[in-house]
Design an enzyme around this catalytic site. Sequence first.
Site: not given
Length: 188
Positions: A30-33, A35, A37, A151
Amino acid sequence: MTEPLFSRDALSYKADDVVAGRYRITGVVGRGGFGAVYAAEHTGTQQAVALKMLTTSGADDTEAIARFYREARITAGLSSPHTVRVFDVDRAKNGPLFIAMELLKGPTLEQVLKRLEAAQRIMSEQQTLQIAISILSSLAEAHAAGLVHRDLKPANVILSHVPGSDPVVKVLDFGCSRTVDSDLTLEG
């Protein structure tokens, strides 16, 4: 504009890249704000791991770096079978900080709930209780250590497939957690 902190960005890794001389990238999880994984394999033991890499915008990201190291320390110190295990934390050569943790296979609780909703079904009471008790087991250990997750959501809970067993519920992403006396995590 701030000078980049690392010469290689967390989002730039591809299959077969080797990180820190010991983890070979095998895919993107996965990718996100924060960075990215990546799925990876330890080059010595051939153990499958997940590498969580931090994207930073520049030298002013000392708070993000402090949170990243803190997440690694916090999660590595937890031993509940319902908390993702951390194996290593380091910095890739000329690249981002990373955490190596167990690579979990299985859907997130969010995915399971969406599938049930699409099929106009609900989770059984027994399954709901088993999942809730597992999550509470992970959180109880964290709370006993003075940590608050901050979270917890279905996307941060995985029903990990274990051969020959029922799925094991695992709580992920202690990156927004904080100790009772900490001010490293921004509100909101």
